[in-house]
Design an enzyme around this catalytic site. Sequence first.
Site, PDB file in Angstrom:
ATOM      1  N   HIS A   1      -3.958 -57.250 -38.454  1.00 34.81           N
ATOM      2  CA  HIS A   1      -3.009 -57.019 -39.672  1.00 34.81           C
ATOM      3  C   HIS A   1      -3.919 -56.638 -41.005  1.00 34.81           C
ATOM      4  O   HIS A   1      -4.856 -57.370 -41.008  1.00 34.81           O
ATOM      5  CB  HIS A   1      -2.162 -58.379 -40.044  1.00 34.81           C
ATOM      6  CG  HIS A   1      -1.113 -57.799 -40.929  1.00 34.81           C
ATOM      7  ND1 HIS A   1      -1.002 -58.094 -42.311  1.00 34.81           N
ATOM      8  CD2 HIS A   1       0.382 -57.709 -40.780  1.00 34.81           C
ATOM      9  CE1 HIS A   1      -0.162 -57.954 -43.123  1.00 34.81           C
ATOM     10  NE2 HIS A   1       0.937 -57.715 -42.082  1.00 34.81           N
TER      11      HIS A   1
ATOM     12  N   ASP B   1      -5.791 -65.567 -37.593  1.00 36.57           N
ATOM     13  CA  ASP B   1      -4.503 -65.380 -38.108  1.00 36.57           C
ATOM     14  C   ASP B   1      -3.235 -65.703 -37.108  1.00 36.57           C
ATOM     15  O   ASP B   1      -3.208 -64.837 -36.212  1.00 36.57           O
ATOM     16  CB  ASP B   1      -4.613 -63.797 -38.573  1.00 36.57           C
ATOM     17  CG  ASP B   1      -3.271 -63.271 -39.067  1.00 36.57           C
ATOM     18  OD1 ASP B   1      -2.409 -63.963 -38.953  1.00 36.57           O
ATOM     19  OD2 ASP B   1      -3.314 -62.136 -39.350  1.00 36.57           O
TER      20      ASP B   1
ATOM     21  N   GLN C   1       1.566 -64.709 -36.276  1.00 36.45           N
ATOM     22  CA  GLN C   1       2.587 -64.305 -35.352  1.00 36.45           C
ATOM     23  C   GLN C   1       2.600 -65.083 -34.107  1.00 36.45           C
ATOM     24  O   GLN C   1       3.352 -65.072 -33.049  1.00 36.45           O
ATOM     25  CB  GLN C   1       2.400 -62.842 -34.723  1.00 36.45           C
ATOM     26  CG  GLN C   1       2.512 -61.780 -35.796  1.00 36.45           C
ATOM     27  CD  GLN C   1       4.113 -61.752 -36.191  1.00 36.45           C
ATOM     28  OE1 GLN C   1       4.840 -62.183 -35.572  1.00 36.45           O
ATOM     29  NE2 GLN C   1       4.311 -61.031 -36.955  1.00 36.45           N
TER      30      GLN C   1
ATOM     31  N   LYS D   1       8.091 -66.672 -41.169  1.00 35.24           N
ATOM     32  CA  LYS D   1       8.357 -65.885 -39.919  1.00 35.24           C
ATOM     33  C   LYS D   1       8.555 -67.050 -38.758  1.00 35.24           C
ATOM     34  O   LYS D   1       8.886 -66.826 -37.879  1.00 35.24           O
ATOM     35  CB  LYS D   1       6.893 -65.349 -39.456  1.00 35.24           C
ATOM     36  CG  LYS D   1       6.497 -64.186 -40.171  1.00 35.24           C
ATOM     37  CD  LYS D   1       5.205 -63.655 -39.682  1.00 35.24           C
ATOM     38  CE  LYS D   1       4.552 -62.502 -40.818  1.00 35.24           C
ATOM     39  NZ  LYS D   1       5.134 -61.373 -40.632  1.00 35.24           N
TER      40      LYS D   1
ATOM     41  N   CYS E   1       1.708 -52.476 -41.027  1.00 41.24           N
ATOM     42  CA  CYS E   1       0.492 -53.088 -41.941  1.00 41.24           C
ATOM     43  C   CYS E   1      -0.813 -53.279 -41.186  1.00 41.24           C
ATOM     44  O   CYS E   1      -1.475 -54.190 -41.090  1.00 41.24           O
ATOM     45  CB  CYS E   1       0.619 -54.503 -42.764  1.00 41.24           C
ATOM     46  SG  CYS E   1       1.722 -54.509 -43.814  1.00 41.24           S
TER      47      CYS E   1
HETATM   48  N1  PMP Z   1      -0.950 -61.325 -40.099  1.00 42.03           N
HETATM   49  C1  PMP Z   1      -0.009 -60.972 -39.154  1.00 42.03           C
HETATM   50  C2  PMP Z   1      -0.215 -60.761 -37.657  1.00 42.03           C
HETATM   51  C3  PMP Z   1       1.341 -60.389 -39.567  1.00 42.03           C
HETATM   52  O1  PMP Z   1       2.317 -59.994 -38.749  1.00 42.03           O
HETATM   53  C4  PMP Z   1       1.692 -60.695 -40.860  1.00 42.03           C
HETATM   54  C5  PMP Z   1       3.022 -60.519 -41.476  1.00 42.03           C
HETATM   55  N2  PMP Z   1       3.361 -59.152 -41.151  1.00 42.03           N
HETATM   56  C6  PMP Z   1       0.710 -61.284 -41.717  1.00 42.03           C
HETATM   57  C7  PMP Z   1      -0.482 -61.467 -41.401  1.00 42.03           C
HETATM   58  C8  PMP Z   1       1.020 -61.652 -43.257  1.00 42.03           C
HETATM   59  O2  PMP Z   1       1.757 -62.465 -43.388  1.00 42.03           O
HETATM   60  P1  PMP Z   1       2.460 -62.840 -45.032  1.00 42.03           P
HETATM   61  O3  PMP Z   1       3.247 -61.337 -45.302  1.00 42.03           O
HETATM   62  O4  PMP Z   1       3.513 -63.777 -44.633  1.00 42.03           O
HETATM   63  O5  PMP Z   1       1.390 -63.157 -45.775  1.00 42.03           O
END
Ligand code: PMP
Length: 419
Positions: free
Chosen positions: A132, A209, A212, A235, A375
Amino acid sequence: MAVEQLRRDVFDGSALRADFPVFDRPHRSGLPLAFLDSAASAPKPRSVIEAVADAYGHHYANVHRGIYELSEDATARFEGARRAVARFIGAPSDREIVFVRNATEAINLVAFSWGRTNVGAGDLILSTQMEHHANLVPWQQLATETGARLEYVAITDDGRLDLDDLRARLAQRPKLLAVGHVSNALGTINPIEEVSRLAHDAGALVVLDAAQSVPHMPVDVTRLGVDFLALSGHKMLGPSGIGALWGRRELLEAMPPFMTGGSMISKVTLEGTTWAEVPLKFEAGTPAIAEAAGLHAAIDYLEGIGMDAVRAHERFLFEQARDALAALPGVRLLGPESADEHAAVLSFVIDGVHPHDVATVFDHHGVAVRAGHHCAQPVMARYDLPATTRASLYVYNDLDDVERLVSAIRATQTLFGTA
Ligand code: PMP
């Protein structure tokens, strides 16, 4: 519905929907909402909404400073939420949990604080092609500012991390590997225990990270062997505006603050300042007090189901959806085939129909999915796709939702004449 009743391997997700007020909301299609976008952000159960309201209504004052009962109460609850997060991810100490706004901020904290202290010109940082943007752009910035080199571990045609490529890049002894646990664009579950072992053998720290993974499966930082972990509350059924960074204590203690100001100091004079102990050193300003209460309630809710049961439930639904999609001509699912390596995130393309059109048609059928690059533009580039459609499942989904997904795909293909 009492979640205690659901302590079985695979439970009826639809029974949980009664806990989530958003499912009472009528959808413009006139159909019940099939919500398949939890990977972006998850609906909140009533217990979380009530915990936030209760925090504001009955326990609200600023934390860590007041010498009066209400503030002590608010502080005790805030610190209780920190203990809950620590327990939930198997952290050895709640002093290793830093509250932040979200996973993005958690990763930026590491990139700014650890990165600017420990990474210099010519050093190597590793990220992966699967990340991401939240686990990619901060490392690009770090490399740009320090003159460090940034390389990306390759991914295979079926959406796995290429472990041979990882080994080859680790042989250059990078300072750090920034890797995702579960890809939000492919659904891939990465073998983090093995990846951490390889990285540590090469002398690199591991930033995970876990945005998910923590919401969907048992996660234990000690077992995974990582050095930092980032998560987002929103999430995992919790409020937006709160997330957490876990870091090994000795690393956090050696790092300079990320942001400075009130709350994070020990002593301030006009000549200089000393810092508070971790984690407060990293929590400048008034934190997300009521949101912490909501996150605590979200953890209680998930623990009430049991994370093994959450994973088993999602795994079952993934297998059903994967097999149903495989039977549809003109539909291609990205990511590994095996449910051992694939979370309940189904990123797919329908031949001849742009994902934005897919999502629009789905919406007319009461099916909420995400369409776009998620993203993760380098993932799209890797597979030469402009975008995908993504259906992601959680505790409140059931087989009926999988059927709704399949019917919506068929309806889209009929509409576009691609069936
Ligand atoms: N890493 C991953 C794998 C994600 O899916 C996301 C959210 N789409 C993020 C980081 C970022 O999360 P946040 O927007 O809550 O900071």
